[in-house]
Each structure stands twice: as structure tokens, then as C-alpha cells.
Write a protein that holds these residues in place. Structure first.
Motif, mmCIF file in Angstrom:
data_model
loop_
_atom_site.group_PDB
_atom_site.id
_atom_site.type_symbol
_atom_site.label_atom_id
_atom_site.label_comp_id
_atom_site.label_asym_id
_atom_site.label_seq_id
_atom_site.Cartn_x
_atom_site.Cartn_y
_atom_site.Cartn_z
ATOM 1 N N HIS A 113 0.826 -1.207 0.000
ATOM 2 C CA HIS A 113 0.000 0.000 0.000
ATOM 3 C C HIS A 113 0.862 1.259 0.000
ATOM 4 O O HIS A 113 0.587 2.222 -0.721
ATOM 5 C CB HIS A 113 -0.918 -0.027 1.233
ATOM 6 N N GLU A 114 1.937 1.232 0.778
ATOM 7 C CA GLU A 114 2.744 2.440 0.942
ATOM 8 C C GLU A 114 3.594 2.755 -0.283
ATOM 9 O O GLU A 114 4.215 3.827 -0.352
ATOM 10 C CB GLU A 114 3.642 2.309 2.173
ATOM 11 N N VAL A 115 3.628 1.863 -1.271
ATOM 12 C CA VAL A 115 4.341 2.141 -2.519
ATOM 13 C C VAL A 115 3.644 3.272 -3.287
ATOM 14 O O VAL A 115 4.270 4.023 -4.031
ATOM 15 C CB VAL A 115 4.430 0.860 -3.381
ATOM 16 N N THR A 116 2.314 3.393 -3.110
ATOM 17 C CA THR A 116 1.567 4.474 -3.737
ATOM 18 C C THR A 116 1.936 5.801 -3.066
ATOM 19 O O THR A 116 1.868 5.895 -1.835
ATOM 20 C CB THR A 116 0.051 4.235 -3.595
ATOM 21 N N PRO A 117 2.344 6.826 -3.832
ATOM 22 C CA PRO A 117 2.737 8.103 -3.212
ATOM 23 C C PRO A 117 1.637 8.658 -2.307
ATOM 24 O O PRO A 117 0.474 8.734 -2.708
ATOM 25 C CB PRO A 117 2.984 9.017 -4.420
ATOM 26 N N GLY A 118 2.006 9.023 -1.101
ATOM 27 C CA GLY A 118 1.063 9.606 -0.157
ATOM 28 C C GLY A 118 0.273 8.606 0.653
ATOM 29 O O GLY A 118 -0.451 8.979 1.579
ATOM 30 N N ALA A 119 0.383 7.325 0.324
ATOM 31 C CA ALA A 119 -0.392 6.301 1.037
ATOM 32 C C ALA A 119 0.299 5.914 2.338
ATOM 33 O O ALA A 119 1.529 5.902 2.423
ATOM 34 C CB ALA A 119 -0.586 5.065 0.162
ATOM 35 N N SER A 120 -0.504 5.596 3.341
ATOM 36 C CA SER A 120 0.047 5.186 4.626
ATOM 37 C C SER A 120 -0.964 4.327 5.365
ATOM 38 O O SER A 120 -2.135 4.262 4.983
ATOM 39 C CB SER A 120 0.409 6.412 5.482
ATOM 40 N N ALA A 121 -0.499 3.676 6.407
ATOM 41 C CA ALA A 121 -1.372 2.869 7.262
ATOM 42 C C ALA A 121 -1.002 3.123 8.715
ATOM 43 O O ALA A 121 0.177 3.264 9.041
ATOM 44 C CB ALA A 121 -1.238 1.389 6.923
ATOM 45 N N ARG A 122 -2.013 3.177 9.569
ATOM 46 C CA ARG A 122 -1.802 3.389 10.998
ATOM 47 C C ARG A 122 -2.515 2.283 11.755
ATOM 48 O O ARG A 122 -3.637 1.909 11.412
ATOM 49 C CB ARG A 122 -2.328 4.761 11.418
ATOM 50 N N GLY A 123 -1.863 1.815 12.801
ATOM 51 C CA GLY A 123 -2.369 0.681 13.538
ATOM 52 C C GLY A 123 -1.379 -0.462 13.442
ATOM 53 O O GLY A 123 -0.311 -0.328 12.838
ATOM 54 N N LYS A 124 -1.720 -1.593 14.009
ATOM 55 C CA LYS A 124 -0.805 -2.726 14.040
ATOM 56 C C LYS A 124 -1.223 -3.807 13.052
ATOM 57 O O LYS A 124 -2.403 -4.107 12.890
ATOM 58 C CB LYS A 124 -0.742 -3.321 15.450
ATOM 59 N N ILE A 125 -0.209 -4.383 12.403
ATOM 60 C CA ILE A 125 -0.394 -5.589 11.591
ATOM 61 C C ILE A 125 0.601 -6.609 12.131
ATOM 62 O O ILE A 125 1.812 -6.453 11.952
ATOM 63 C CB ILE A 125 -0.129 -5.338 10.102
ATOM 64 N N LEU A 126 0.092 -7.620 12.803
ATOM 65 C CA LEU A 126 0.950 -8.614 13.432
ATOM 66 C C LEU A 126 1.030 -9.859 12.564
ATOM 67 O O LEU A 126 0.005 -10.429 12.160
ATOM 68 C CB LEU A 126 0.416 -8.997 14.810
ATOM 69 N N LEU A 127 2.247 -10.258 12.266
ATOM 70 C CA LEU A 127 2.517 -11.519 11.583
ATOM 71 C C LEU A 127 3.064 -12.439 12.664
ATOM 72 O O LEU A 127 4.210 -12.282 13.085
ATOM 73 C CB LEU A 127 3.524 -11.297 10.464
ATOM 74 N N ASP A 128 2.237 -13.365 13.140
ATOM 75 C CA ASP A 128 2.459 -14.005 14.428
ATOM 76 C C ASP A 128 2.597 -12.883 15.466
ATOM 77 O O ASP A 128 1.633 -12.172 15.679
ATOM 78 C CB ASP A 128 3.661 -14.952 14.401
ATOM 79 N N ASP A 129 3.737 -12.681 16.055
ATOM 80 C CA ASP A 129 3.847 -11.647 17.089
ATOM 81 C C ASP A 129 4.631 -10.417 16.630
ATOM 82 O O ASP A 129 4.864 -9.505 17.420
ATOM 83 C CB ASP A 129 4.516 -12.228 18.342
ATOM 84 N N GLU A 130 5.030 -10.364 15.366
ATOM 85 C CA GLU A 130 5.837 -9.251 14.870
ATOM 86 C C GLU A 130 4.963 -8.219 14.178
ATOM 87 O O GLU A 130 4.195 -8.546 13.271
ATOM 88 C CB GLU A 130 6.909 -9.730 13.896
ATOM 89 N N ASP A 131 5.087 -6.967 14.597
ATOM 90 C CA ASP A 131 4.362 -5.877 13.953
ATOM 91 C C ASP A 131 5.140 -5.433 12.721
ATOM 92 O O ASP A 131 6.215 -4.841 12.828
ATOM 93 C CB ASP A 131 4.197 -4.712 14.931
ATOM 94 N N ILE A 132 4.594 -5.706 11.535
ATOM 95 C CA ILE A 132 5.331 -5.397 10.308
ATOM 96 C C ILE A 132 5.385 -3.903 10.037
ATOM 97 O O ILE A 132 6.149 -3.452 9.178
ATOM 98 C CB ILE A 132 4.746 -6.136 9.084
ATOM 99 N N ASN A 133 4.582 -3.105 10.758
ATOM 100 C CA ASN A 133 4.626 -1.647 10.603
ATOM 101 C C ASN A 133 5.552 -0.973 11.608
ATOM 102 O O ASN A 133 5.667 0.261 11.607
ATOM 103 C CB ASN A 133 3.223 -1.045 10.765
ATOM 104 N N ALA A 134 6.183 -1.759 12.456
ATOM 105 C CA ALA A 134 7.032 -1.177 13.494
ATOM 106 C C ALA A 134 8.246 -0.485 12.879
ATOM 107 O O ALA A 134 8.721 -0.872 11.803
ATOM 108 C CB ALA A 134 7.484 -2.258 14.474
ATOM 109 N N PRO A 135 8.758 0.560 13.557
ATOM 110 C CA PRO A 135 9.964 1.235 13.055
ATOM 111 C C PRO A 135 11.128 0.247 12.899
ATOM 112 O O PRO A 135 11.326 -0.626 13.729
ATOM 113 C CB PRO A 135 10.269 2.261 14.158
ATOM 114 N N GLY A 136 11.862 0.386 11.805
ATOM 115 C CA GLY A 136 13.026 -0.465 11.582
ATOM 116 C C GLY A 136 12.744 -1.752 10.845
ATOM 117 O O GLY A 136 13.679 -2.463 10.470
ATOM 118 N N VAL A 137 11.463 -2.070 10.619
ATOM 119 C CA VAL A 137 11.138 -3.288 9.874
ATOM 120 C C VAL A 137 11.309 -3.009 8.380
ATOM 121 O O VAL A 137 10.747 -2.046 7.846
ATOM 122 C CB VAL A 137 9.700 -3.768 10.176
#
Length: 259
Positions: A54-78
Motif C-alpha cells: 500500500h505504501e508504494v503508492t505516493p502519499g499512502a500510509s497505514a496506521r495501527g498494528k499488523i501482526l505476523l504471528d507476534d511481529e508488527d510489520i509496521n514497526a519502526p526499523g522493519v
């Protein structure tokens, strides 16, 4: 392989416009989940957040958590590239790389990530992936011919082979059979049923009969009005969604009263 997906209070934006609002969902590993709903309700937008496309589209973003098992793929540094290796995607229209052979298409993920394979490793990946996509028997004698020379249904299975070659945990599919004839569609549906033995599979489909045939669980999305964000209205076992939905909006959509 095959990881659980959970989203918590997920919102998806295009610039300042909130396209999808407050999605809370849990998708079990080794299952097929279908997203259904009318056009413009955010199904594909939400699907694309699950591997950070989704974030490949200019200006697009997502807020909230997306957990893959226990890892938040939106966390800083991922690293989003690593996320997309773990969560593969198959698009609506078959998109094999036109200048590449069948062999090169399947191995493209390794090349793009700078991973060198020995000849024996390459052959093993090739056969495993094409067999997994139910394509090996049809193409094993023409691996060096262009991938674009295959039929539409074969091209889509080649794209699935390219996705599973890098051994993801989750496979996302955005209307994978919408551009295909009925026989090719059936082949893709049979393949989806086989893929869930190893992977977590999530599909977007406008074909409700297809959702009923392939999905273990179904999520119905809708939007309250034009210009309002899409929302998850109901999520349950597929048989419940189609036979005894809890929400009137779901029943109206399933019965064809709108959408």
C-alpha cells in the motif's frame, strides 16, 4: 511457514483521505480467507497493507498494528522488502516478466534480492515451485521459452510459482482469476485449496460463488456512503456468512439487493 495475521485498529490513508477505517481481524494460518464487498469499499487497499505494498503508492500510509504471528510489520526499523518476501502477492492480471524465460521468471525473486543459487539449488527451486503451482508437467520441457508465451491461466500459475519460489509464509491474491476463462479459473481455485496446506492464503474476489467454494472464512467489507471510509462489517466462517449472516448489510449484499 503459514503465519497468523492479526490487525489491530488499522486505518489506511491516501494522503489525508481515510480509505479504510478501524479494521480488527485475525486470520488463522493454513487457511483461505476471502474478502468480499462492493467496489470501492477498501478490500484491495486493506489487502495491500498486509505486505506493505500500500505504501508504494505516493502519499499512502497505514496506521495501527499488523501482526505476523507476534511481529508488527509496521514497526519502526522493519524492512518492507523483507516483509514482502514473507508475505507474497499475486495480482489480478498475470504479470510474468515478458523478456524472461519461464525459468528466469520463477527464479526472479532470488535475482532481485541478490541471492546466488547453485545450479542444483536453482533446479530444485524450479521444480518445487512449478510443481507447487501445478505447472511443472505442462512446462518442464520448455523452461527456456518466454513466460509470456503461456496461456493466461498458465501465466497466472507461473506468477504463483514465482511467489512460492521464495518460500513465503503468506500468499495474498487480488482477484487472481478475474481475467481468466472458466477452466483456468477452476484450476486456480483447485490450486488455492492445495496451497492452504502450507500457506496462509488471503484473496480478494468479486465472485461470491468463488468465495463460497474456496474460503474457510469470509470477511464482508462495505462503506456507509460515497466519500466515507470502507469498514469491515462482518467476518465469520464462510458457511455462516452465506447462509446465516448476522448483519443485514451482509445479507443484502449476498442476496444481491445492492452491490
Amino acid at each position: 511457514m503459514a503465519k497468523r495475521i492479526q490487525t489491530i485498529d488499522l486505518d489506511c490513508y491516501y494522503g489525508d483521505f481515510k480509505a479504510v477505517s478501524d479494521i480488527n481481524i485475525e486470520i488463522e494460518p493454513r487457511s483461505v480467507t476471502a474478502f468480499i464487498g462492493p467496489s470501492g469499499c477498501g478490500k484491495t487497499t486493506f489487502l495491500r497493507t498486509l505486505n506493505r505494498m500500500h505504501e508504494v503508492t505516493p502519499g499512502a500510509s497505514a496506521r495501527g498494528k499488523i501482526l505476523l504471528d507476534d511481529e508488527d510489520i509496521n514497526a519502526p526499523g522493519v524492512d518492507p522488502v523483507r516483509v514482502r518476501s514473507t508475505v507474497g502477492m499475486v495480482f489480478q492480471r498475470p504479470n510474468p516478466f515478458p523478456t524472461m524465460s519461464i525459468r528466469e521468471n520463477v527464479l526472479a525473486g532470488y535475482q532481485l534480492n541478490g541471492i546466488r543459487l547453485s545450479k542444483s539449488e536453482s533446479e530444485n527451486v524450479l521444480e518445487r515451485s512449478l510443481t507447487g503451482a501445478n505447472l511443472w508437467g505442462e512446462v518442464k520441457d520448455r523452461l527456456d521459452r518466454p513466460g509470456g508465451g503461456l496461456s493466461g491461466g498458465q501465466q497466472q500459475r507461473l506468477c504463483i510459482a514465482r511467489t512460492i519460489a521464495i518460500e513465503p509464509d503468506v500468499i495474498l491474491m487480488d482477484e487472481p482469476a478475474s481475467a481468466l476463462d472458466p477452466i483456468s479459473t477452476l484450476a486456480i481455485e483447485d490450486l488455492i485449496n492445495e496451497l492452504k496446506e502450507q500457506y496462509t492464503v488471503v484473496i480478494v474476489t468479486h465472485n461470491m460463488q468463488q468465495a463460497a467454494r474456496v474460503a474457510d472464512r469470509t470477511a464482508f467489507f462495505n462503506l456507509q456512503a460515497i466519500g466515507e471510509p470502507g469498514k469491515l462489517i462482518e467476518y465469520d466462517d464462510t458457511t455462516t456468512i452465506f447462509n446465516n449472516p448476522a448483519n443485514q448489510q451482509t445479507e443484502d449484499y449476498i442476496s444481491g439487493r445492492f452491490g
